[in-house]
Every structure is written in structure tokens, then in C-alpha cells.
Design a protein around this motif. Structure first.
Motif, PDB file in Angstrom:
ATOM      1  N   ASP A  27       0.838  -1.190   0.000  1.00 42.74           N
ATOM      2  CA  ASP A  27       0.000   0.000   0.000  1.00 42.74           C
ATOM      3  C   ASP A  27       0.880   1.249   0.000  1.00 42.74           C
ATOM      4  O   ASP A  27       2.111   1.164  -0.116  1.00 42.74           O
ATOM      5  N   GLU A  28       0.268   2.425   0.145  1.00 45.42           N
ATOM      6  CA  GLU A  28       1.022   3.680   0.052  1.00 45.42           C
ATOM      7  C   GLU A  28       2.019   3.860   1.193  1.00 45.42           C
ATOM      8  O   GLU A  28       2.953   4.660   1.093  1.00 45.42           O
ATOM      9  N   HIS A  29       1.835   3.118   2.285  1.00 46.29           N
ATOM     10  CA  HIS A  29       2.744   3.212   3.426  1.00 46.29           C
ATOM     11  C   HIS A  29       3.771   2.080   3.438  1.00 46.29           C
ATOM     12  O   HIS A  29       4.450   1.876   4.425  1.00 46.29           O
ATOM     13  N   GLN A  30       3.853   1.361   2.345  1.00 48.68           N
ATOM     14  CA  GLN A  30       4.787   0.242   2.185  1.00 48.68           C
ATOM     15  C   GLN A  30       4.500  -0.916   3.145  1.00 48.68           C
ATOM     16  O   GLN A  30       5.406  -1.638   3.561  1.00 48.68           O
TER      17      GLN A  30
ATOM     18  N   ILE B 187       2.935  -6.119   7.783  1.00 45.80           N
ATOM     19  CA  ILE B 187       4.304  -6.417   7.366  1.00 45.80           C
ATOM     20  C   ILE B 187       4.854  -5.214   6.613  1.00 45.80           C
ATOM     21  O   ILE B 187       4.376  -4.873   5.523  1.00 45.80           O
ATOM     22  N   GLN B 188       5.842  -4.548   7.198  1.00 48.82           N
ATOM     23  CA  GLN B 188       6.489  -3.412   6.558  1.00 48.82           C
ATOM     24  C   GLN B 188       7.502  -3.918   5.536  1.00 48.82           C
ATOM     25  O   GLN B 188       8.286  -4.819   5.826  1.00 48.82           O
ATOM     26  N   VAL B 189       7.480  -3.330   4.337  1.00 50.32           N
ATOM     27  CA  VAL B 189       8.372  -3.757   3.263  1.00 50.32           C
ATOM     28  C   VAL B 189       9.310  -2.611   2.885  1.00 50.32           C
ATOM     29  O   VAL B 189       8.850  -1.507   2.584  1.00 50.32           O
ATOM     30  N   THR B 190      10.604  -2.870   2.916  1.00 49.50           N
ATOM     31  CA  THR B 190      11.606  -1.868   2.567  1.00 49.50           C
ATOM     32  C   THR B 190      12.412  -2.360   1.374  1.00 49.50           C
ATOM     33  O   THR B 190      12.793  -3.528   1.319  1.00 49.50           O
ATOM     34  N   GLU B 191      12.676  -1.456   0.447  1.00 50.49           N
ATOM     35  CA  GLU B 191      13.383  -1.859  -0.769  1.00 50.49           C
ATOM     36  C   GLU B 191      14.899  -1.826  -0.576  1.00 50.49           C
ATOM     37  O   GLU B 191      15.442  -0.911   0.045  1.00 50.49           O
TER      38      GLU B 191
END
Length: 259
Positions: A150-153, A225-229
Motif C-alpha cells: 500500500d502507500e505506506h509500504q 508487514i512493513q516492506v523496505t526496498e
């Protein structure tokens, strides 16, 4: 950053039994994985090897690693870590990075990034990583898991299928565009202690069974679940004898090995 690393490992791997003690440059695999944990800069007293094997325990103690003995009945590394969390009586807000015991090439920056991502997002129960796909062929490979956010990753869904589905078709330019929606999931995780204990007791769900992706259980039951690139995927670890041969060659030619 204040977090812990737990390295779940066992001797009874289905595809390559005993790989935890397989020799790479004269050291067991588990030693190399432990070095990656040390390279994060966190103190050794926050790094733990979780195993059910006395052989692994003996080897780990030779290089002064902390070992927590766990049950042999755990179906996954996540369940093994849940036992460590309970045994060590860690506070519910404790952040734990799961460093799989067959990943001797994982860069420290990936472990640091997934930990900091969770530490900075108090409403998330888990964190993981993603990267861009390098080709359409890679994106269509079911062994390369896709994630959409989503927009908040926060993760919306993980799938082996191509997501989102390109109704108007797809071409190479989609993979040269920095804004491409196609993201490859990198299976590195950080958990809050409360979350990992919850996952241990939650039943599996139908989505998890269909996709064969354990992380879908968390989404199904409402865990964020936070997703970081990350800029590029880590070099794949060791599942098979062929993988072991490949990794030995990389280590033997250490000028070409970047961790």
C-alpha cells in the motif's frame, strides 16, 4: 540499533542433510553465517544460534557463539525462534531478525535494514525486504515471489504469480521504469517478539497452502508487514549439493565475493 539476531538451524535438512556443518574454506557453514551476524555490528550477546542438534551446539561453542537448544519437532525456523523468545523471556517489543542458517552470503546491510525498518514502524509486527526485477523472465518465474504494497509500504499480498496482473499486456520498458509496480520479495524477516509468539500458535490458512508462502498467514490474520526496498537481492544460500559447490567456489575466489 537495539535488536537481536537468531539463527535457526538443524542437521536434518531434507535436500541436504548435515549442511550446517558442511565445510567451506575449512570452516562449517554455520560459522560463516555467524560471521554475517557479527558484521551487523550488534554485540555477540545479542546473537543466538537455535538448534536441536548437539553436533551443531558443540561446533558453535567452539567459536564462542551462544546456543539455545530447541525442540526437534518444529516445522519451520519461525517456530524454532518462537521457542527461543519464550525461553529467553524477551519483552513483547523486542525486535528479532531471523537469519537462516543456510545463508552464508547475506550482506550485513540487509539484516540492518530489515531491523531498522521494523524499529521505525511501531504499528508493524514484521518487516521484510523487496527489490526490483531485472527481467520479465525473472518476474514470471514462480520461484521469484512477488509482493505488492500500500502507500505506506505495508504488504498487501505475496504471490508466486505475476502481481499486479498487466491486463493491457507487458513489455520490457515496464522493467526499465523506476516506478514499476513489480517488486521481488526478499525473504529476510524481522519480527516483534509478540508477533512471533502469535504466529507460532496461529493455524495455517488456505492462502498459505495454495501459494506455499508462510508469510501469508501473517497477512490473513491481520499482522502488518512493513516492506523496505534494497538495491539488489542477496546471493542465494545453500539448499542443495549444487548450491554448496557454487558457494564453495565463490569463497575460494574471494576477490569476486562481495558481502
Amino acid at each position: 540499533m537495539h535488536y537481536k539476531i537468531v539463527i535457526p538451524t538443524r542437521m536434518t535438512s531434507t535436500r541436504l542433510p548435515g549442511k550446517a556443518l558442511a565445510s567451506i574454506e575449512g570452516k562449517p557453514l554455520i560459522w560463516h553465517v555467524y560471521q554475517r551476524a557479527l558484521e551487523t555490528g550488534i554485540p555477540p550477546h545479542n546473537i543466538f544460534i537455535a538448534t536441536d542438534s548437539l553436533q551443531i551446539k558443540t561446533q558453535a561453542e567452539h567459536f564462542n557463539a551462544q546456543v539455545v537448544m530447541t525442540s526437534s519437532s518444529h516445522p519451520s525456523g519461525t517456530d524454532r525462534i518462537a521457542e527461543v523468545v519464550t525461553k529467553m523471556k524477551w519483552d513483547n517489543d523486542t525486535v528479532i531478525v531471523n537469519l537462516q542458517g543456510d545463508e552464508p552470503l547475506i550482506p550485513a546491510k540487509a539484516l540492518q535494514l530489515v531491523a531498522s525498518s521494523l524499529l521505525n514502524q511501531p504499528l508493524a509486527g514484521m518487516a521484510t525486504l523487496s527489490t526490483t526485477f531485472e527481467s520479465l523472465k525473472e518476474a514470471q518465474d514462480p520461484n521469484c515471489v512477488k509482493v505488492i504494497c500500500d502507500e505506506h509500504q505495508n504488504a498487501i499480498y505475496f504471490s508466486r504469480a505475476l502481481l499486479p496482473f498487466p491486463r493491457e499486456g507487458i513489455n520490457l520498458s515496464d522493467f526499465q521504469n523506476i516506478q514499476t509496480p513489480f517488486k521481488r520479495h526478499i525473504g529476510v524477516y524481522a519480527y516483534r517478539a509478540e508477533t512471533i509468539k502469535k504466529l507460532h500458535i496461529l493455524p495455517s490458512c488456505s492462502l498459505e497452502h495454495y501459494e506455499r508462502l508462510e508469510q501469508l498467514r501473517a497477512l490473513f490474520f491481520g499482522i502488518k508487514i512493513q516492506v523496505t526496498e534494497i538495491s539488489s537481492p542477496p546471493i542465494h544460500g545453500i539448499d542443495t549439493q549444487e548450491d554448496l559447490i557454487r558457494v564453495r567456489k565463490l569463497f575460494s575466489n574471494n576477490k569476486a565475493l562481495v558481502i
